[in-house]
Design a protein around this motif. Structure first.
Motif, PDB file in Angstrom:
ATOM      1  N   SER A 247       8.059  -4.958  -6.826  1.00 29.88           N
ATOM      2  CA  SER A 247       6.626  -4.676  -6.844  1.00 29.88           C
ATOM      3  C   SER A 247       6.076  -4.903  -8.246  1.00 29.88           C
ATOM      4  O   SER A 247       6.772  -4.728  -9.248  1.00 29.88           O
ATOM      5  CB  SER A 247       6.358  -3.239  -6.400  1.00 29.88           C
ATOM      6  OG  SER A 247       7.019  -2.329  -7.263  1.00 29.88           O
ATOM      7  N   ALA A 249       2.588  -4.584 -10.909  1.00 30.26           N
ATOM      8  CA  ALA A 249       1.280  -4.013 -11.252  1.00 30.26           C
ATOM      9  C   ALA A 249       1.062  -4.218 -12.736  1.00 30.26           C
ATOM     10  O   ALA A 249       2.004  -4.356 -13.510  1.00 30.26           O
ATOM     11  CB  ALA A 249       1.213  -2.528 -10.898  1.00 30.26           C
ATOM     12  N   GLU A 260      -4.667  -5.759  -4.487  1.00 27.37           N
ATOM     13  CA  GLU A 260      -3.743  -5.894  -3.366  1.00 27.37           C
ATOM     14  C   GLU A 260      -2.307  -5.705  -3.864  1.00 27.37           C
ATOM     15  O   GLU A 260      -2.007  -5.875  -5.045  1.00 27.37           O
ATOM     16  CB  GLU A 260      -3.892  -7.260  -2.703  1.00 27.37           C
ATOM     17  CG  GLU A 260      -5.260  -7.529  -2.112  1.00 27.37           C
ATOM     18  CD  GLU A 260      -5.549  -6.667  -0.903  1.00 27.37           C
ATOM     19  OE1 GLU A 260      -4.582  -6.160  -0.306  1.00 27.37           O
ATOM     20  OE2 GLU A 260      -6.726  -6.502  -0.560  1.00 27.37           O
ATOM     21  N   ALA A 261      -1.417  -5.340  -2.932  1.00 24.94           N
ATOM     22  CA  ALA A 261      -0.011  -5.191  -3.280  1.00 24.94           C
ATOM     23  C   ALA A 261       0.581  -6.564  -3.589  1.00 24.94           C
ATOM     24  O   ALA A 261       0.485  -7.486  -2.773  1.00 24.94           O
ATOM     25  CB  ALA A 261       0.742  -4.531  -2.130  1.00 24.94           C
ATOM     26  N   TYR A 263       3.999  -8.837  -5.444  1.00 21.25           N
ATOM     27  CA  TYR A 263       5.422  -8.771  -5.727  1.00 21.25           C
ATOM     28  C   TYR A 263       5.810  -9.969  -6.578  1.00 21.25           C
ATOM     29  O   TYR A 263       5.389 -11.099  -6.321  1.00 21.25           O
ATOM     30  CB  TYR A 263       6.225  -8.722  -4.424  1.00 21.25           C
ATOM     31  CG  TYR A 263       5.939  -7.457  -3.647  1.00 21.25           C
ATOM     32  CD1 TYR A 263       6.732  -6.326  -3.818  1.00 21.25           C
ATOM     33  CD2 TYR A 263       4.856  -7.388  -2.781  1.00 21.25           C
ATOM     34  CE1 TYR A 263       6.451  -5.153  -3.139  1.00 21.25           C
ATOM     35  CE2 TYR A 263       4.564  -6.219  -2.097  1.00 21.25           C
ATOM     36  CZ  TYR A 263       5.367  -5.112  -2.276  1.00 21.25           C
ATOM     37  OH  TYR A 263       5.083  -3.941  -1.606  1.00 21.25           O
ATOM     38  N   GLU A 276       1.640 -12.160  -2.290  1.00 17.43           N
ATOM     39  CA  GLU A 276       0.884 -11.129  -1.587  1.00 17.43           C
ATOM     40  C   GLU A 276       1.309 -11.113  -0.123  1.00 17.43           C
ATOM     41  O   GLU A 276       0.991 -12.044   0.635  1.00 17.43           O
ATOM     42  CB  GLU A 276      -0.617 -11.409  -1.690  1.00 17.43           C
ATOM     43  CG  GLU A 276      -1.478 -10.350  -1.034  1.00 17.43           C
ATOM     44  CD  GLU A 276      -2.962 -10.690  -1.129  1.00 17.43           C
ATOM     45  OE1 GLU A 276      -3.751 -10.019  -0.443  1.00 17.43           O
ATOM     46  OE2 GLU A 276      -3.321 -11.626  -1.882  1.00 17.43           O
ATOM     47  N   LEU A 304       8.805  -5.957   3.848  1.00 20.64           N
ATOM     48  CA  LEU A 304       7.421  -6.306   3.527  1.00 20.64           C
ATOM     49  C   LEU A 304       6.696  -7.009   4.667  1.00 20.64           C
ATOM     50  O   LEU A 304       5.481  -6.920   4.774  1.00 20.64           O
ATOM     51  CB  LEU A 304       7.406  -7.204   2.284  1.00 20.64           C
ATOM     52  CG  LEU A 304       7.971  -6.577   1.010  1.00 20.64           C
ATOM     53  CD1 LEU A 304       8.001  -7.598  -0.111  1.00 20.64           C
ATOM     54  CD2 LEU A 304       7.188  -5.344   0.604  1.00 20.64           C
TER      55      LEU A 304
END
Length: 314
Positions: A247, A249, A260-261, A263, A276, A304
């Motif tokens: 992940s 950020a 949005e999440a 990776y 995404e 995921l």
């Protein structure tokens, strides 16, 4: 008129320093060549492993290309990872090969003492040795390819429909669920059979170099060698490079403002690539678009993309 000349008696050492310089220069040239060869091999191993891994995920090399140091480092990891297993496989091949050679020499000696049909049969078997080696190498390569389980044909996992990968078993299911134990076992089998095939073909080299076999055994052993050498980094890229994503950020106008999440897929000198899962899209973030980067825990592709109860059940 008499001319007297003095003659020095003893060894002449005037050329010794120059000879040492020449020898040292040859040594440096040899070391440079060896180092260049090792570097090229490690770079090729790292490049093949990276391309294979990214192709499995569905990434183009032009989008996520790495710097040369990445390929060299990965190639060194491959060499260190598989050195012991390669030595074990070669030792097994040497033990079996030398045993067969000893029995063959003994049979030829006994046939020479008793000329006749036995001697002719022994000579015929000796001439067919390169063919036997080529056939055995083909069998080993066949087992090596079966150990891949079709993984070489997997493409675009990150962009596949969830229903197409979440209900799959076999090697696809292992990769999607990040079953590292099963994937490592597959890699061990691939490398073992690849190295064994290389060792078997090594026994044919003296005869093939002396022209004691036809062109077909030479062609088979050459093809087996290329396929076996390429299989080792390919297996590393498919089964050893972790099929998991971390992940991602960050703080700043880039990743942090996306909302949005995301990776992490790859980091380069100029920035990073992120994936995404919700839209199955790639995102590129330049190095100056974020001020602080936070990389979290790993997630399997199944966790995921697949709904609960499918794939890896995450």
């Amino acid at each position: 008129m008499l001319v007297c000349r003095s003659v020095a008696i003893g060894p002449d050492h005037t050329g010794l320093p120059m000879e040492l310089v020449k020898a040292f220069g040859k040594l440096l040239g040899w070391l440079s060549g060896v180092l260049a060869g090792i570097t090229a091999v490690l770079y090729a191993f790292g490049f093949i492993a990276t391309v294979t891994h990214q192709g499995m995920l569905g990434l183009e090399l032009a989008n996520t290309s790495r710097e040369p140091l990445w390929y060299l480092g990965l190639g060194a990891q491959i060499a260190a990872r598989w050195a012991l297993q390669a030595m074990l496989a070669l030792m097994l091949v040497l033990v079996l090969g030398e045993t067969v050679r000893w029995l063959s020499r003994r049979a030829r000696a006994e046939a020479a003492a008793e000329p006749g049909r036995i001697a002719r049969t022994a000579r015929w078997l000796d001439r067919q040795t390169p063919w036997g080696i080529a056939v055995l190498a083909l069998f080993l390569i066949g087992y090596m390819m079966s150990a891949f389980g079709g993984a070489l044909g997997i493409r675009g996992l990150l962009f596949a429909a969830p229903e197409a990968i979440c209900t799959r078993d076999g090697v696809v299911g292992d990769i999607v669920a990040a079953d590292l134990r099963s994937l490592s076992s597959r890699a061990d089998q691939v490398v073992f059979f690849a190295v064994a095939a290389l060792g078997i073909c090594g026994y044919a080299v003296p005869r093939l170099a002396a022209g004691q076999a036809g062109a077909l055994p030479l062609l088979i052993c050459g093809a087996v060698t290329l396929q076996a050498v390429g299989a080792v980094p390919s297996a590393h890229g498919l089964f050893v490079l972790r099929p998991e994503l971390r992940s991602l950020a960050a703080e700043g106008d880039g990743i942090g403002a996306h909302g949005e999440a995301l990776y992490l897929l790859a980091r380069t000198e100029d920035g990073l690539w992120a994936w995404e899962p919700g839209t199955q899209r790639l995102h590129w973030f330049a190095g100056g678009s974020y001020s602080h980067l936070r990389i979290g825990r790993t997630h399997s592709i199944g966790a995921l993309l697949c709904p609960p109860g499918a794939g890896d059940g995450a």
